[in-house]
Scaffold this active site. Structure first.
Site, PDB file in Angstrom:
ATOM      1  N   ARG A 102     -31.575  75.748  46.344  1.00 32.31           N
ATOM      2  CA  ARG A 102     -31.032  77.094  46.579  1.00 32.31           C
ATOM      3  C   ARG A 102     -30.532  77.732  45.290  1.00 32.31           C
ATOM      4  NH1 ARG A 102     -25.697  75.036  49.837  1.00 32.31           N
ATOM      5  NH2 ARG A 102     -25.114  73.446  48.341  1.00 32.31           N
ATOM      6  N   LYS A 121     -26.825  80.617  42.517  1.00 33.19           N
ATOM      7  CA  LYS A 121     -26.769  79.593  43.562  1.00 33.19           C
ATOM      8  C   LYS A 121     -26.578  80.264  44.909  1.00 33.19           C
ATOM      9  CE  LYS A 121     -24.392  75.339  44.931  1.00 33.19           C
ATOM     10  NZ  LYS A 121     -23.347  74.360  44.584  1.00 33.19           N
ATOM     11  N   ASP A 133     -32.113  76.405  54.075  1.00 32.95           N
ATOM     12  CA  ASP A 133     -32.470  77.827  54.061  1.00 32.95           C
ATOM     13  C   ASP A 133     -32.310  78.453  52.681  1.00 32.95           C
ATOM     14  OD1 ASP A 133     -29.708  78.010  53.775  1.00 32.95           O
ATOM     15  OD2 ASP A 133     -29.360  78.806  55.792  1.00 32.95           O
ATOM     16  N   GLY A 134     -31.862  77.653  51.708  1.00 32.91           N
ATOM     17  CA  GLY A 134     -31.722  78.177  50.358  1.00 32.91           C
ATOM     18  C   GLY A 134     -30.513  79.059  50.142  1.00 32.91           C
ATOM     19  N   ARG A 191     -29.851  67.369  34.884  1.00 33.16           N
ATOM     20  CA  ARG A 191     -29.111  66.294  35.550  1.00 33.16           C
ATOM     21  C   ARG A 191     -29.772  64.942  35.298  1.00 33.16           C
ATOM     22  NH1 ARG A 191     -27.306  69.257  40.276  1.00 33.16           N
ATOM     23  NH2 ARG A 191     -27.565  71.471  39.827  1.00 33.16           N
ATOM     24  N   ASP A 264     -28.207  63.145  41.264  1.00 34.38           N
ATOM     25  CA  ASP A 264     -28.676  64.509  41.026  1.00 34.38           C
ATOM     26  C   ASP A 264     -27.523  65.483  40.852  1.00 34.38           C
ATOM     27  OD1 ASP A 264     -28.567  63.813  43.946  1.00 34.38           O
ATOM     28  OD2 ASP A 264     -28.779  65.973  44.158  1.00 34.38           O
ATOM     29  N   ASP A 274     -21.716  70.889  40.428  1.00 36.39           N
ATOM     30  CA  ASP A 274     -21.947  70.873  41.878  1.00 36.39           C
ATOM     31  C   ASP A 274     -20.657  70.652  42.661  1.00 36.39           C
ATOM     32  OD1 ASP A 274     -24.553  71.510  41.611  1.00 36.39           O
ATOM     33  OD2 ASP A 274     -25.331  69.505  41.912  1.00 36.39           O
TER      34      ASP A 274
END
Length: 497
Positions: A102, A121, A133-134, A191, A264, A274
Site C-alpha cells: 500500500r 502510504k 486493499d492498499g 529493508r 520486512d 513501519d
C-alpha cells in the site's frame, strides 16, 4: 524548487526536481504504477518542523494542489511512482514474496537535510497487496505520523512523516473507517526483506546490485575496510548490525515497543520503520506485549533485542552468497553482542545522570529495573520524577510510586552515594535531557484520533508539538504528562491498518 528544495506553490504546478536512484536498479526491483485517487481529499496535519528541515514551503503543502498530489489523487510532474518488491519472515516464519502492498515511492529529492525519498502510504492497491486493499485508515496514519515524530523528538533514528491527508472514502477493517494517506520521508526505505527476496530466489546478480547500491550510497566506508580481508559485503553486514543494535538499545531505554519486528519491517539504515501496533510503556512490565495480534508474545518488549539479532542473522544468510566466507558473516554479526549491551548500559547510565562508567553501575541499573517491574511503576513518570529529585525537589514524589518503599529506600541510598562522585548539578542536567516528560502514550493518541474522526485536528497538532520537544516542561499540558486512565489498559492495537 531551489537546489535545497525550497518549494513554492507555482513550482509544485510545474514539477519538482525528482531523482529516481532506486528506480535505476531496474524493473526486477519494483512495479511502476500510479496511486489510486481518493475522492475529495483534505489536509489533516502538516509537519511544519520537518518541512522546514527539508527546505519545503509549508504554504505549498497547504494548497489544494499539494493535498491532492500527496494523497495520490493528482499526478506529480517528474515523479516516477513505483512499489518495490521484497520478501521476509513474519512472526518467525518465512512468508515468501511480500512488497509494498500500500506504499508507493514517488522518487527522491535533494533537500536541505540531504537526499530524501518520498513515499505515499495508503495510496492504493499494488501487485504486492495480496488480499489487501492498499489503503490506510485515518487511525493508523495519525499513529504513524505522531509515532515517527515522537521517536525523532527522542533522538531515535526513524523514518519521518511530512503530512497526513484524508478522505471520506470508506475502508473496512474491524469496522468501517475513513481512508487516509501519510507521506513518509527517509533517505531510503530498503529493508532486510529486499535482500532476502533476491537471495531466496537465487537472483544473485540482483542481490549484488542491491548491495552495491546500498554500500555506495549509504556505507561507502565499507569499500575501504581492512576487516574481513577487505570484504565490503561483510563490512556492510557489520555496519547494519551495529546501527540496529544501537537503535534497539535506544528503544529499550525509552520503553518503546515496536510490536511487529518482522524482517520486512527492519530498515537497512538502522531506522525505526513501519509504525503499526507500537506502544510506549505505561507501567513497567518487561514481558509487555503491545500487539494484540501477537498471540505468542514473540515481539514482547523484553524480547526485542534477541529478535533484532535473529533478524540480522536472516540478513546475514541473505548476504552470504556475496560474503562467501561464513566466518566473515558470523564475525560481522558478533558485533551485536558487544554494541547492544554497551549502548544500552550507556543509555541507562544517562537516565541516572551518570556520564561515565563505574564498577557497580550495572547492578544499580538492574536493581532499579527489578523494582520498577515488581511494583509495575509507570516507566516515564518514574524517570522524570527521579530527574526532578536530582535537580532539587524532594524524594517523596519518587518514593510514592513504589509499594515496597523500604526496597526503594535501600536503592536510593546506593544511588545517592554514586551521585556524590558524579556531581549533582551535572547529573540533573543530563537526566532532564535524557528522560522525557512526554511520550506518545496510547490513550493520548486514541483521544486525538477520536477527535480527528470528527474532523477536529487540534489534539493531533497539540501532541505533535509535545512529542517534538518531549523534554520541555510545557506547563499548559501537564495533563498529558500524568498517569494513564484506567481505560487505557484496555486499548487493543493490532496489525490492522
Amino acid at each position: 524548487m531551489t537546489e535545497t528544495a525550497e518549494a513554492t506553490v507555482d513550482q509544485l504546478e510545474v514539477g519538482l526536481p525528482w531523482q529516481h536512484n532506486f528506480a535505476g536498479l531496474g524493473p526486477a526491483f519494483y512495479t511502476e504504477l500510479q496511486p489510486t485517487p481518493l475522492p475529495a481529499p483534505y489536509a489533516v496535519c502538516v509537519n511544519r518542523l520537518l518541512a522546514e528541515e527539508l527546505g519545503l514551503s509549508t504554504d505549498m503543502l497547504a494548497t489544494t494542489a499539494a493535498v491532492e498530489a500527496f494523497t495520490g489523487s493528482r499526478p506529480i510532474e517528474g515523479a516516477r511512482s513505483l512499489a518495490s518488491v521484497y520478501s521476509g519472515h513474519q512472526f518467525g516464519v518465512w512468508a515468501g514474496q511480500l512488497g509494498d502492498g500500500r506504499a508507493i515511492l514517488l522518487g527522491e529529492l535533494q533537500t536541505a537535510a540531504g537526499p530524501q525519498e518520498f513515499q505515499l502510504k495508503g495510496s492504493g492497491r499494488t501487485p504486492y497487496s495480496r488480499m489487501g486493499d492498499g489503503r490506510a485508515v485515518l487511525r493508523s496514519s495519525i499513529r504513524e505520523f505522531l509515532g515517527s515524530e515522537a521517536m525523532q523528538g527522542l533522538g531515535i533514528p526513524t523514518t519521518r512523516a511530512l503530512m497526513v491527508t484524508g478522505s471520506d472514502a470508506p475502508v473496512r477493517r474491524e469496522e468501517v473507517e475513513s481512508a487516509s494517506v501519510v507521506t513518509r520521508v527517509a533517505p531510503s526505505f530498503i529493508r532486510f526483506g529486499h535482500f532476502e527476496h533476491f537471495s531466496a530466489r537465487e537472483q544473485y546478480g540482483e542481490l549484488r546490485k542491491l548491495a552495491d547500491y546500498v554500500i555506495d550510497r549509504f556505507y561507502p566506508e565499507c569499500r575501504a575496510t581492512a576487516k574481513f580481508a577487505g570484504n565490503a559485503y561483510a563490512a556492510l553486514l557489520e555496519q547494519v548490525t551495529e546501527r540496529t543494535a544501537a537503535m534497539v538499545a535506544q528503544w529499550q531505554a525509552v520503553g518503546f515497543c515496536h510490536g511487529v519486528m518482522n524482517t520486512d519491517n527492519m530498515s537497512i539504515l538502522g531506522l525505526t520503520i513501519d509504525y503499526g501496533p507500537f506502544q510506549f510503556l505505561d507501567a513497567f512490565d518487561p514481558g509487555h506485549i503491545c500487539n494484540h495480534s501477537d498471540e505468542q508474545g514473540r515481539y514482547a518488549y523484553n524480547k526485542q533485542p534477541n529478535v533484532a539479532y535473529w533478524n540480522l542473522f536472516c540478513l546475514g544468510q541473505a548476504l552470504l552468497p556475496l560474503i562467501g566466507e561464513q566466518e566473515h558473516a558470523l564475525a560481522a554479526l558478533e558485533s551485536y553482542k558487544t554494541v547492544f549491551p554497551r549502548e544500552l548500559e550507556a543509555r541507562m547510565r544517562a537516565k541516572l545522570g551518570l556520564p561515565d562508567a563505574q564498577p557497580g553501575d550495572r547492578e544499580l541499573i538492574e536493581s532499579i529495573l527489578k523494582l520498577l517491574a515488581q511494583d509495575k511503576v509507570d516507566y516515564t513518570i518514574f524517570w522524570r520524577r527521579l530527574s526532578q529529585y536530582v535537580a532539587g525537589t524532594t524524594v517523596e514524589p519518587v518514593r510514592d510510586l513504589f509499594l515496597d518503599r523500604e526496597a526503594f529506600d535501600f536503592w536510593g541510598k546506593l544511588y545517592s552515594q554514586r551521585l556524590e562522585g558524579a556531581g549533582r548539578a551535572e547529573a540533573a542536567a543530563l537526566m532532564l535531557k535524557t528522560n522525557p516528560k512526554y511520550v506518545l502514550r496510547n490513550h493520548l493518541g486514541e483521544l486525538a484520533i477520536r477527535q480527528a474522526k470528527l474532523k477536529d485536528y487540534s489534539e493531533v497538532e497539540a501532541l505533535l508539538m509535545l512529542v517534538q520537544s518531549p523534554f520541555d516542561e510545557h506547563p499548559a499540558h501537564e495533563d498529558k504528562a500524568g498517569f494513564p486512565p484506567d481505560w487505557a489498559s484496555h486499548i487493543e492495537i493490532s496489525c490492522s491498518s
